[in-house]
Design a protein around this motif. Sequence first.
Motif, PDB file in Angstrom:
ATOM      1  N   SER A  19       1.154   4.663  -2.520  1.00 28.16           N
ATOM      2  CA  SER A  19       0.584   5.949  -2.125  1.00 28.16           C
ATOM      3  C   SER A  19       1.651   7.030  -2.220  1.00 28.16           C
ATOM      4  CB  SER A  19       0.024   5.856  -0.708  1.00 28.16           C
ATOM      5  OG  SER A  19       1.068   5.953   0.214  1.00 28.16           O
ATOM      6  N   LYS A  46       0.843  -1.209   0.000  1.00 27.58           N
ATOM      7  CA  LYS A  46       0.000   0.000   0.000  1.00 27.58           C
ATOM      8  C   LYS A  46       0.870   1.248   0.000  1.00 27.58           C
ATOM      9  CE  LYS A  46      -4.516  -1.062   1.905  1.00 27.58           C
ATOM     10  NZ  LYS A  46      -5.323  -1.097   3.141  1.00 27.58           N
ATOM     11  N   GLN A  47       1.913   1.183   0.819  1.00 28.22           N
ATOM     12  CA  GLN A  47       2.788   2.348   0.905  1.00 28.22           C
ATOM     13  C   GLN A  47       3.452   2.647  -0.435  1.00 28.22           C
ATOM     14  OE1 GLN A  47       5.368   1.505   4.160  1.00 28.22           O
ATOM     15  NE2 GLN A  47       4.134   2.722   5.618  1.00 28.22           N
TER      16      GLN A  47
END
Lengths: 568, 271
Positions: free
Chosen positions: A320, A316-317
Amino acid sequence: MLVDTKQVTELMSDHKNKEVNPFSPKLSREKVQENLMFGLFRGMTYFVLFCAAFLFWDILSKGANKIFEGDGLINWEFLTEHPQTLHVIGEGDEEIKLSSSNYYKLKDEKILAKWNLFAKSPGFTSNLSDLDNEMIELQKEWTEKSLQFTNAEFLKKERDKIYNKFAFWSDLLTDINASARDFEVEPQEIPGLVSEFILGHFEKERSRLPLVETKIILFRAQQYSNIEEPSLNTLKEIEKAYNAFLIEIPETYNQAIKDFGNEVSLTYEDFTLLRGPKEFGRFAEALVAYETIRRAFLDIETKNWNSIKELIIPFKQAMSVSLPSRDYAYSGGGIFPAIIGTLLLVLGAMTIAIILGVFCAIFLAEYGKPGKFLSLIRLAILNLAGVPSIIYGLFGFGLFVIFLDWNVSLLAGWFTLAFMVLPIVITASEESLRSIPQGFREGSLALGATKWIMIKTSVLPFAMPGILTSSILGVARAAGETAPIMFTAAYAKRSELPWEGLEHWTDFFFQGVMALPYHIYVVSAKIPQNEYTSDMQYGTAFVFLFLVIGVASLSMLLRNRLRKKYRW
Amino acid sequence: MHNVTDNSPNTSIDSTVLDNEPSIRIRDLDFLYGENQVLHNVDLDIFPKEIMAFIGPSGCGKSTLLRCLNRMNDLVDGARIGNGTIEIQGIDLHDKSVDVIELRKKVGMVFQKSNPFPKSIYQNVAYGLQIQGIKSKRVIDEKVEESLRKSALWDEVKDRLNENAYGLSGGQQQRLCIARTLAVEPEIILMDEPCSALDPVATGRVEELILGLKEEYTIVVVTHNMQQAGRISDRTAFFYLGKLIECDQTKKIFLNPNKQQTEDYISGKFG
């Protein structure tokens, strides 16, 4: 003495001159008045000129900011793009202004770069295989659970909950009079009230259990007639049906889990992370679905879930990227759809207005016999010219948009604008038909022409320059009015251009468009003002001004050519 | 020989001109604009291939009578015939069977103010043919040339047929209007003061043309210019206050009129 004599002579001659010259200036009342009035006329004229000059200077100078902004000579983006939100990144000297599309393009690029970096990192492969294993574990565990799920706690809890409700509803219906006192309504209204409660409950259930939404709707539909006017008996029937329905719910969940298992393995097998964030997006979607199903099971927790959540974090990081910006609605992009929309509106409206207006004017000037009827028509037309444009807007809204059901559309706008400029066109066309020398008519008739042939060959062609002159006035008015189109044709924002996404060619006429005057209204009055809106307003006004000048000069050119052809 | 004298008391007959049945026969004509009567009890015969001149002071009804002959007065609101008949070749103009379009093809008209259309010279002459639906370029070309020759304009304009008619001089414009009328092959040509706006030289040429046309056409000319009436017409009718005072051989009218009013007008005592 000599000097004296000279002076005396001069004085005498002066005196003599005064006596002799009858035209020597005298200061009189009339003269003062004359000078005063002349000064007044001149002053007023100069004042008007000054106001006009100021207006143009204001629009041109402020509009030029927007039009000549940027690297090139002309800010083509402003003329060819859609209106967008302006994103301003950074502060001071490093400030970058981007319209939405460019902003998201930049963001995508950054995400891709970050993702590629992550995909090459040494931890990536191990992270991936960990996640892989956990997912397989989870799937296995859930599949087992689904086998035991048919009669789980879930069912019992749901029944307890709904049982309370059904008990409450039965109580209400058993002693209607007491219920009526409690709720302070008439007794006969109680069944309706209960019906509302039941429907409200199902509505709540629907949002609580998104996955079985369709089932609930189906259930309601089957029972609908009974729910409308519930009695104790129908209530029992509904309870029975609902119980049966609850038994079906676990089946639904089990099916969903099986489906999900298939889906995840499919996505996962196909999944090669090096393809980039878009592929990962599908993977993320699957995860979201996973979590939804978990929520549907309420407090039924799985042991793997938390570890999976942790494993997802690096992925996810990697996806983003934060690109903080200050956003200003309508302040980026351009006004291309509005330019196109205005052009379409003006062309269509003028075509309709000229056809209707010329026919009407021919009748009035050539066929109509002078009398009460004709004066009545003339009076009506003159009055129409004085009607405020917002009234035309309401009229068009009522007739075309609502009654004829054309919706907010080009066609409705065309007719509304056409009716608005019609009085101008009719009056001027009639005037110009009447100014054709009677000799042309007589000459033509004397050669054996019928009246229509006479009009067609020796009146209308020569009247055309005059009719076009009137249409120039009409163009400026039709292009400039906001009120008639705001209910009938104009959209504040529309992403497609008029020729895009048409299913059938007739759809062209039944679509709303953006328009310059309405766009000016929107950016001036409908959105929060900021430092960029003023540029947008004046830029639009600038383009608008030149567009009207352009269209008007075109008709003027056409008129002059016709005039040259038919001069007498 | 047809005895006209019985029916038209104002006309004395000279047998050389009047051998035929009259081309236009006007009987007891009263004509009104609304309630205002402008023609009273007019009796007049006009014979084939003669030039008839209408003279009289302004407002005496001569133009009105002329415009009755091809029903141009239909265009004027409230204009109507109160009484009497106009017959052309024995047919009552106001009969239901008369198509005014066909009538105007037979009875052409040239107006006081030359009124060519603001088109080319060629198109002006071809206009009457084109509105009749004639498409053949050859036919039209021939007819245009023939008409321009008849109206003595051909040599002056043959090199600039496609130029705007308003580039012509006043006299040429008027002759062009005559050519335009000739192109539709009328039998009778009505001329409403055709030279009133022209200088003497141009007037002379138009008069010459009118005299030439007499060979083929019956011509009725309204004129204020008495010398002109004397120069070109065979017979002259004098109108005064809506009444036909006298109609006779032009020579007789000018030299020895029957009525005192005519003499006064001719000699310039009024009008």
